[in-house]
Design a protein around this motif. Sequence first.
Motif, PDB file in Angstrom:
ATOM      1  N   ASP A 385       3.443   9.295  14.062  1.00  0.00           N
ATOM      2  CA  ASP A 385       3.977  10.667  14.050  1.00  0.00           C
ATOM      3  C   ASP A 385       5.486  10.665  14.243  1.00  0.00           C
ATOM      4  O   ASP A 385       6.124  11.710  14.196  1.00  0.00           O
ATOM      5  CB  ASP A 385       3.357  11.482  15.194  1.00  0.00           C
ATOM      6  CG  ASP A 385       1.872  11.722  14.976  1.00  0.00           C
ATOM      7  OD1 ASP A 385       1.456  11.749  13.805  1.00  0.00           O
ATOM      8  OD2 ASP A 385       1.144  11.871  15.977  1.00  0.00           O
ATOM      9  N   TYR A 386       6.047   9.484  14.551  1.00  0.00           N
ATOM     10  CA  TYR A 386       7.487   9.388  14.843  1.00  0.00           C
ATOM     11  C   TYR A 386       8.243   8.746  13.680  1.00  0.00           C
ATOM     12  O   TYR A 386       7.642   8.183  12.769  1.00  0.00           O
ATOM     13  CB  TYR A 386       7.695   8.549  16.111  1.00  0.00           C
ATOM     14  CG  TYR A 386       7.161   9.220  17.357  1.00  0.00           C
ATOM     15  CD1 TYR A 386       7.890  10.198  18.000  1.00  0.00           C
ATOM     16  CD2 TYR A 386       5.916   8.868  17.879  1.00  0.00           C
ATOM     17  CE1 TYR A 386       7.409  10.820  19.148  1.00  0.00           C
ATOM     18  CE2 TYR A 386       5.423   9.483  19.025  1.00  0.00           C
ATOM     19  CZ  TYR A 386       6.170  10.456  19.652  1.00  0.00           C
ATOM     20  OH  TYR A 386       5.697  11.062  20.791  1.00  0.00           O
ATOM     21  N   GLY A 387       9.557   8.800  13.760  1.00  0.00           N
ATOM     22  CA  GLY A 387      10.381   8.176  12.712  1.00  0.00           C
ATOM     23  C   GLY A 387      11.812   8.001  13.179  1.00  0.00           C
ATOM     24  O   GLY A 387      12.743   8.521  12.565  1.00  0.00           O
ATOM     25  N   LEU A 388      11.989   7.267  14.294  1.00  0.00           N
ATOM     26  CA  LEU A 388      13.351   7.098  14.797  1.00  0.00           C
ATOM     27  C   LEU A 388      13.986   5.844  14.192  1.00  0.00           C
ATOM     28  O   LEU A 388      14.912   5.940  13.397  1.00  0.00           O
ATOM     29  CB  LEU A 388      13.340   7.042  16.331  1.00  0.00           C
ATOM     30  CG  LEU A 388      14.697   7.173  17.017  1.00  0.00           C
ATOM     31  CD1 LEU A 388      15.401   8.469  16.639  1.00  0.00           C
ATOM     32  CD2 LEU A 388      14.551   7.099  18.536  1.00  0.00           C
ATOM     33  N   THR A 389      13.492   4.650  14.556  1.00  0.00           N
ATOM     34  CA  THR A 389      14.052   3.432  13.969  1.00  0.00           C
ATOM     35  C   THR A 389      12.930   2.485  13.551  1.00  0.00           C
ATOM     36  O   THR A 389      11.775   2.653  13.959  1.00  0.00           O
ATOM     37  CB  THR A 389      14.979   2.668  14.955  1.00  0.00           C
ATOM     38  OG1 THR A 389      14.187   1.889  15.852  1.00  0.00           O
ATOM     39  CG2 THR A 389      15.886   3.597  15.732  1.00  0.00           C
ATOM     40  N   ALA A 390      13.296   1.482  12.745  1.00  0.00           N
ATOM     41  CA  ALA A 390      12.352   0.436  12.334  1.00  0.00           C
ATOM     42  C   ALA A 390      13.168  -0.811  11.997  1.00  0.00           C
ATOM     43  O   ALA A 390      14.286  -0.699  11.492  1.00  0.00           O
ATOM     44  CB  ALA A 390      11.555   0.892  11.117  1.00  0.00           C
ATOM     45  N   SER A 391      12.600  -1.976  12.289  1.00  0.00           N
ATOM     46  CA  SER A 391      13.331  -3.230  12.045  1.00  0.00           C
ATOM     47  C   SER A 391      12.512  -4.174  11.183  1.00  0.00           C
ATOM     48  O   SER A 391      11.288  -4.237  11.310  1.00  0.00           O
ATOM     49  CB  SER A 391      13.592  -3.986  13.349  1.00  0.00           C
ATOM     50  OG  SER A 391      13.926  -3.122  14.371  1.00  0.00           O
ATOM     51  N   VAL A 392      13.235  -4.936  10.359  1.00  0.00           N
ATOM     52  CA  VAL A 392      12.598  -5.968   9.536  1.00  0.00           C
ATOM     53  C   VAL A 392      13.373  -7.257   9.738  1.00  0.00           C
ATOM     54  O   VAL A 392      14.609  -7.248   9.728  1.00  0.00           O
ATOM     55  CB  VAL A 392      12.640  -5.582   8.043  1.00  0.00           C
ATOM     56  CG1 VAL A 392      11.963  -6.657   7.191  1.00  0.00           C
ATOM     57  CG2 VAL A 392      11.987  -4.236   7.809  1.00  0.00           C
ATOM     58  N   TYR A 393      12.656  -8.345   9.928  1.00  0.00           N
ATOM     59  CA  TYR A 393      13.309  -9.648  10.089  1.00  0.00           C
ATOM     60  C   TYR A 393      12.949 -10.525   8.901  1.00  0.00           C
ATOM     61  O   TYR A 393      11.767 -10.818   8.650  1.00  0.00           O
ATOM     62  CB  TYR A 393      12.868 -10.316  11.403  1.00  0.00           C
ATOM     63  CG  TYR A 393      13.594  -9.738  12.599  1.00  0.00           C
ATOM     64  CD1 TYR A 393      13.374  -8.416  12.992  1.00  0.00           C
ATOM     65  CD2 TYR A 393      14.526 -10.484  13.309  1.00  0.00           C
ATOM     66  CE1 TYR A 393      14.070  -7.859  14.062  1.00  0.00           C
ATOM     67  CE2 TYR A 393      15.211  -9.935  14.389  1.00  0.00           C
ATOM     68  CZ  TYR A 393      14.990  -8.628  14.755  1.00  0.00           C
ATOM     69  OH  TYR A 393      15.670  -8.080  15.813  1.00  0.00           O
ATOM     70  N   THR A 394      13.949 -10.912   8.143  1.00  0.00           N
ATOM     71  CA  THR A 394      13.761 -11.829   7.021  1.00  0.00           C
ATOM     72  C   THR A 394      15.107 -12.406   6.626  1.00  0.00           C
ATOM     73  O   THR A 394      16.136 -11.729   6.755  1.00  0.00           O
ATOM     74  CB  THR A 394      13.119 -11.126   5.808  1.00  0.00           C
ATOM     75  OG1 THR A 394      13.085 -12.042   4.714  1.00  0.00           O
ATOM     76  CG2 THR A 394      13.868  -9.877   5.360  1.00  0.00           C
ATOM     77  N   SER A 395      15.087 -13.620   6.131  1.00  0.00           N
ATOM     78  CA  SER A 395      16.336 -14.212   5.637  1.00  0.00           C
ATOM     79  C   SER A 395      16.612 -13.752   4.210  1.00  0.00           C
ATOM     80  O   SER A 395      17.677 -14.004   3.672  1.00  0.00           O
ATOM     81  CB  SER A 395      16.254 -15.740   5.695  1.00  0.00           C
ATOM     82  OG  SER A 395      15.133 -16.166   4.958  1.00  0.00           O
ATOM     83  N   LYS A 396      15.649 -13.094   3.584  1.00  0.00           N
ATOM     84  CA  LYS A 396      15.802 -12.615   2.198  1.00  0.00           C
ATOM     85  C   LYS A 396      16.220 -11.140   2.235  1.00  0.00           C
ATOM     86  O   LYS A 396      15.379 -10.246   2.431  1.00  0.00           O
ATOM     87  CB  LYS A 396      14.480 -12.757   1.417  1.00  0.00           C
ATOM     88  CG  LYS A 396      13.954 -14.170   1.397  1.00  0.00           C
ATOM     89  CD  LYS A 396      14.832 -15.084   0.570  1.00  0.00           C
ATOM     90  CE  LYS A 396      14.403 -16.539   0.713  1.00  0.00           C
ATOM     91  NZ  LYS A 396      15.435 -17.518   0.453  1.00  0.00           N
ATOM     92  N   ARG A 397      17.508 -10.931   2.048  1.00  0.00           N
ATOM     93  CA  ARG A 397      18.045  -9.568   2.192  1.00  0.00           C
ATOM     94  C   ARG A 397      17.370  -8.561   1.250  1.00  0.00           C
ATOM     95  O   ARG A 397      17.051  -7.439   1.646  1.00  0.00           O
ATOM     96  CB  ARG A 397      19.545  -9.601   1.933  1.00  0.00           C
ATOM     97  CG  ARG A 397      20.171  -8.274   2.203  1.00  0.00           C
ATOM     98  CD  ARG A 397      21.630  -8.414   2.407  1.00  0.00           C
ATOM     99  NE  ARG A 397      22.222  -7.089   2.433  1.00  0.00           N
ATOM    100  CZ  ARG A 397      23.407  -6.828   2.926  1.00  0.00           C
ATOM    101  NH1 ARG A 397      24.117  -7.806   3.431  1.00  0.00           N
ATOM    102  NH2 ARG A 397      23.890  -5.617   2.917  1.00  0.00           N
ATOM    103  N   ASN A 398      17.138  -8.986  -0.007  1.00  0.00           N
ATOM    104  CA  ASN A 398      16.509  -8.056  -0.962  1.00  0.00           C
ATOM    105  C   ASN A 398      15.126  -7.620  -0.488  1.00  0.00           C
ATOM    106  O   ASN A 398      14.755  -6.449  -0.571  1.00  0.00           O
ATOM    107  CB  ASN A 398      16.360  -8.701  -2.349  1.00  0.00           C
ATOM    108  CG  ASN A 398      17.698  -8.793  -3.036  1.00  0.00           C
ATOM    109  OD1 ASN A 398      18.680  -8.213  -2.559  1.00  0.00           O
ATOM    110  ND2 ASN A 398      17.743  -9.529  -4.139  1.00  0.00           N
ATOM    111  N   ARG A 399      14.381  -8.600  -0.003  1.00  0.00           N
ATOM    112  CA  ARG A 399      13.028  -8.285   0.488  1.00  0.00           C
ATOM    113  C   ARG A 399      13.128  -7.297   1.656  1.00  0.00           C
ATOM    114  O   ARG A 399      12.396  -6.309   1.716  1.00  0.00           O
ATOM    115  CB  ARG A 399      12.341  -9.577   0.933  1.00  0.00           C
ATOM    116  CG  ARG A 399      10.933  -9.370   1.466  1.00  0.00           C
ATOM    117  CD  ARG A 399      10.285 -10.705   1.810  1.00  0.00           C
ATOM    118  NE  ARG A 399       8.971 -10.536   2.399  1.00  0.00           N
ATOM    119  CZ  ARG A 399       8.264 -11.542   2.886  1.00  0.00           C
ATOM    120  NH1 ARG A 399       8.723 -12.771   2.848  1.00  0.00           N
ATOM    121  NH2 ARG A 399       7.070 -11.317   3.413  1.00  0.00           N
ATOM    122  N   GLY A 400      14.062  -7.559   2.548  1.00  0.00           N
ATOM    123  CA  GLY A 400      14.245  -6.679   3.705  1.00  0.00           C
ATOM    124  C   GLY A 400      14.629  -5.275   3.270  1.00  0.00           C
ATOM    125  O   GLY A 400      14.077  -4.275   3.751  1.00  0.00           O
TER     126      GLY A 400
END
Length: 458
Positions: A385-400
């Motif tokens: 129900d929320y939408g403040l922040t989200a993080s993705v960790y990957t060395s592939k910038r495009n994928r992130g």
Amino acid sequence: MSLKIINPATEELIKEVPTDTKDTLKHKFDSLRAALPAWKKTSVRDRILMMSKFADLLRENKDRLAQILSDEMGKPLNEALGEIKASAVKTQFFLQESEKHLRKEKVNHDGSTEEYIAYEPLGVIANISAWNYPYLVGVNIFVPALICGNAVFYKPSEFSTLTGIEIEKLLIEAGFPSSIFQLAIGAKEVGQALLELPLDGYFFTGSYATGKHIATTVAPKLVPVGLELGGKDPLYVTDQVISLKETAESALSGAFYNNGQSCCSVERIYVHEKVYDEFLGHFLEAASKLKVGNPNEKGITQGAISRFEHLNYLQNQVTDATSKGAKLELGGKIIKGPGYFFEPTVLTNVNHQMDVMKEESFGPIIGIQKVVNDEEAIKLMNDTDYGLTASVYTSKRNRGEEIMEQIDAGTCYLNCCDRVSGYTPWSGRKNSGLGMTLSFHGIFTFVKPKALHLRQQH
Ligand code: NAD
């Protein structure tokens, strides 16, 4: 009536502070209103100079202020110090950028008519604030509001009142007239009384429940409302990261810094199945080194939980999860007092039937869930129900970046988390809030644009 300020790490009474009544609030409101016309006439540059002095005073007084903050809300002393220094830095954006954005601007010339946009302050606004980062969240609101020429009725949280009193003192020492920044001291009832006054805008930082109440209560006034609310912020570890150890340490800091009592704390972690076991090993190793205890002691990473009632809330989240099949990897219990402490807690084998993956924990608890691919991760990250922040960790910038595009959150991070900058807008989607602070958007939040069509008589 008075407010008892209790040290959550010792349960000792620090101080009793008289609370405002409807009468004193009305009196303060009248003086804010009366001071506004002269305040509006001061130049943006003069207001910026005062705010710059305020930032200097924060730096000069940082040790004393950090002790007060740590004592009243329980965070480790070095984190309190870090918050104060970071607030002075965050203020820089408004010092550097406000004048340029608030300047009257000619936008068109239509025959004999010149068209301009000018900006005027909203008027007397309320800043109803939270306790978890009173300086940092205050900077989002009262700093630009004052620079824009508003008068501010500042209500510190009942759990960071002494800090609110210090903020007022330093603003006055910095040169702000005492009548344009007033404190509303007290708990819920005092906040509620502010809603009844004819303010020109309401800016709130706190829980979704209170934010919704405020927005609906003041709706008939048709004045601007800004809400910075809670989150259930996800972090996803893909199967392409250079160091799982560093990723785990970064995720751990995002989840447990400030005891997880941050609106943008990492609240749930998803890990690609190919790297899950290794990630979990590193995460647990790092988590087992967290040290709970007296916030004044060196080496303590986890201070007290600020609100006594929240201990049971956290315990219930753990019980709910384990009763539905979660595995308790670490912690899971209230620590016996004196003081309000909770063990850093890690749960695995979690799913979205459990509160710990759906409801904001706002404490030192994290659930870690295995996923098979990006698609599943994205679906779960958005299942909130929320939408403040989200993080993705990957060395592939495009994928992130492709993953981030599909996440419904006001802020997305690549290979980092739990950070806020003065230069980018801070906004929550869905139940995480309404409106925007920080960046140039967060300057315009505190002004009304006026269109000017100017034709010369001949
Ligand atoms: P809260 O909603 O309990 O209280 C916030 C403020 O509202 C306090 O000053 C309180 O006294 C006041 N208040 C309570 N009831 C009121 C009423 N009926 N009318 C007017 N004012 C009232 O929240 P909290 O416990 O102080 O803060 C924790 C929450 O804040 C978490 O959900 C956290 O995620 C959120 N938060 C969000 C941000 C953000 O930037 N999005 C930043 C910090 C905290």
